[in-house]
Design a protein around this motif. Sequence first.
Motif, PDB file in Angstrom:
ATOM      1  N   LEU A 265      -0.187   6.565   1.513  1.00 56.21           N
ATOM      2  CA  LEU A 265      -1.443   5.939   1.922  1.00 56.21           C
ATOM      3  C   LEU A 265      -1.773   4.866   0.890  1.00 56.21           C
ATOM      4  CD1 LEU A 265      -1.536   9.137   2.746  1.00 56.21           C
ATOM      5  CD2 LEU A 265      -3.874   8.564   3.397  1.00 56.21           C
ATOM      6  N   ASP A 266      -1.801   3.621   1.358  1.00 56.99           N
ATOM      7  CA  ASP A 266      -1.916   2.489   0.445  1.00 56.99           C
ATOM      8  C   ASP A 266      -3.175   1.696   0.770  1.00 56.99           C
ATOM      9  OD1 ASP A 266      -1.427   0.100  -1.061  1.00 56.99           O
ATOM     10  OD2 ASP A 266       0.680   0.671  -1.096  1.00 56.99           O
ATOM     11  N   PRO A 267      -4.024   1.423  -0.231  1.00 55.24           N
ATOM     12  CA  PRO A 267      -5.241   0.650   0.053  1.00 55.24           C
ATOM     13  C   PRO A 267      -4.946  -0.771   0.528  1.00 55.24           C
ATOM     14  CG  PRO A 267      -4.948   0.944  -2.313  1.00 55.24           C
ATOM     15  CD  PRO A 267      -3.942   1.818  -1.644  1.00 55.24           C
ATOM     16  N   ASP A 268      -3.729  -1.277   0.274  1.00 53.05           N
ATOM     17  CA  ASP A 268      -3.361  -2.624   0.724  1.00 53.05           C
ATOM     18  C   ASP A 268      -2.853  -2.642   2.159  1.00 53.05           C
ATOM     19  OD1 ASP A 268      -4.054  -3.606  -1.733  1.00 53.05           O
ATOM     20  OD2 ASP A 268      -2.006  -3.675  -2.506  1.00 53.05           O
ATOM     21  N   GLY A 269      -2.859  -1.487   2.802  1.00 52.19           N
ATOM     22  CA  GLY A 269      -2.374  -1.420   4.173  1.00 52.19           C
ATOM     23  C   GLY A 269      -1.068  -0.668   4.276  1.00 52.19           C
ATOM     24  N   PRO A 270      -0.667  -0.324   5.478  1.00 49.69           N
ATOM     25  CA  PRO A 270       0.542   0.497   5.666  1.00 49.69           C
ATOM     26  C   PRO A 270       1.775  -0.158   5.047  1.00 49.69           C
ATOM     27  CG  PRO A 270      -0.699   0.326   7.703  1.00 49.69           C
ATOM     28  CD  PRO A 270      -1.318  -0.651   6.770  1.00 49.69           C
TER      29      PRO A 270
END
Length: 468
Positions: A265-270
Amino acid sequence: MSEWAGDALSQAVREGYRAGREDETLEPLVLIDGRGNPIGRFRSGDAVIFYNIRGEREIELTRSLTEPGFSEFPVHPDLALHFATMIRYREDLKAEVAFPPDAVVADTLSETIARHGLKQIKITEAEKAVHVGFFLNGKRDEPFDGEVRRIVATRKDVALFDEAPEMSIAAVAEAVLDAIRDDAYAFIFANFPNVDVVGHIENEAAILRAVEAVDRNLGRVVEAATRAGLTVVVSADHGTVEKWFYPDGTIDTGHTDSPVPFLLLDPDGPAPLRPSGELTDIAPTVLERMGLPVPAAMTGRSLLAGPRSGQKPARRLLLLVLDGWGHAAPGPGNLISCAQTPHMDRLWQTAPHALLAAAGEDVGLPEGTVGNSEAGHLHIGAGRRIYADRVKIDRAIADGSFFSNPAFLGAIRAARDAGTALHLMGIVSFFSSHGSLRHLFALMDLARREGVRDVFIHAMLGRRGEKP
């Protein structure tokens, strides 16, 4: 039980199983002679070979038989035993070691993070303290610079954890939440042990509660971490209750050879991932995502499918291990799929994910064997395959060097020359991660070759991964 009762001890074990007692609750069984006297008690000057290959309860038992003034529980004082162990359970134990440990594994995940001046914290409860410390750090006891370990006490008010399947997970999760709130920690490693620990008990209802407790706290932790802007990795070290039945329908309370989930799970998007890998791929993935160089010693491959333009390195990352959470097709024998797991279900449906091999040769174990927590955490941290003690011992038996091992010969010849007894102590199992019957048979063969008169076997039970 009578000395001449044939297979009386094995029959007594079977009677215990029929009465509903498991290995963890079975009372000790002692063979006796016709006058009611116990056979095979330790006596002063005897020799002992403890052939187990894990360092958990083995530490306590070795201390009780070798440590002068031991007082944790009642023992016969100062037996002056000639004591040898298969592997080193702990450095300070008074025992000869047949297969000493290899050098500490260098350039691990934790060491690399520390080398770059980043602060990290490891969190679990006491049941898994050695795994998040010693094994994750490449068989190194001491924390690295900037490494903090937060170990939550394990409950002592229950006989077995099926009485309290939630264990201390609420406190573990709260410690993780505290670490998330503390910006000083660039890397947070946490282990939820419930599925593995409770999964070794034949209690389906308790296992379902354990799985659901892990899922609830997974939800709490992931929500807080993503809200705080952390990159989150969720994975496991091996499987357990996703294969709870043998093909014939009997219950299997052991570890499994299943793959384990990996979610990012990445705050910059998948972030696109390779669909499959092995546990050795976790460390390179974490380091790449944190923008840190991957040591050349790590032969694992990052699971990130390719660079993303404009992506910044993760300033902070949480790696959460759901101990014993394997992946298998849904069905009545998959207790994870039988439980209510809304948080994991949502993550699996929405987040990039992969399946990682976590058993056999992929974690340095013999081909076809199940995974375990030691090998799992060692490979998560090392980022390369580290061959297990079992593999080294099996190879020594095959090439014959086992039978000239100085630690074994020292104990066996001490008993033979003094006319005292030799005691072989350990697990009686073909598949347990604590040891193997093949090792016991090899020791019995060696004792026969050396002409030892009296040999007593102190059999330990652990019906995990095989039928009674």
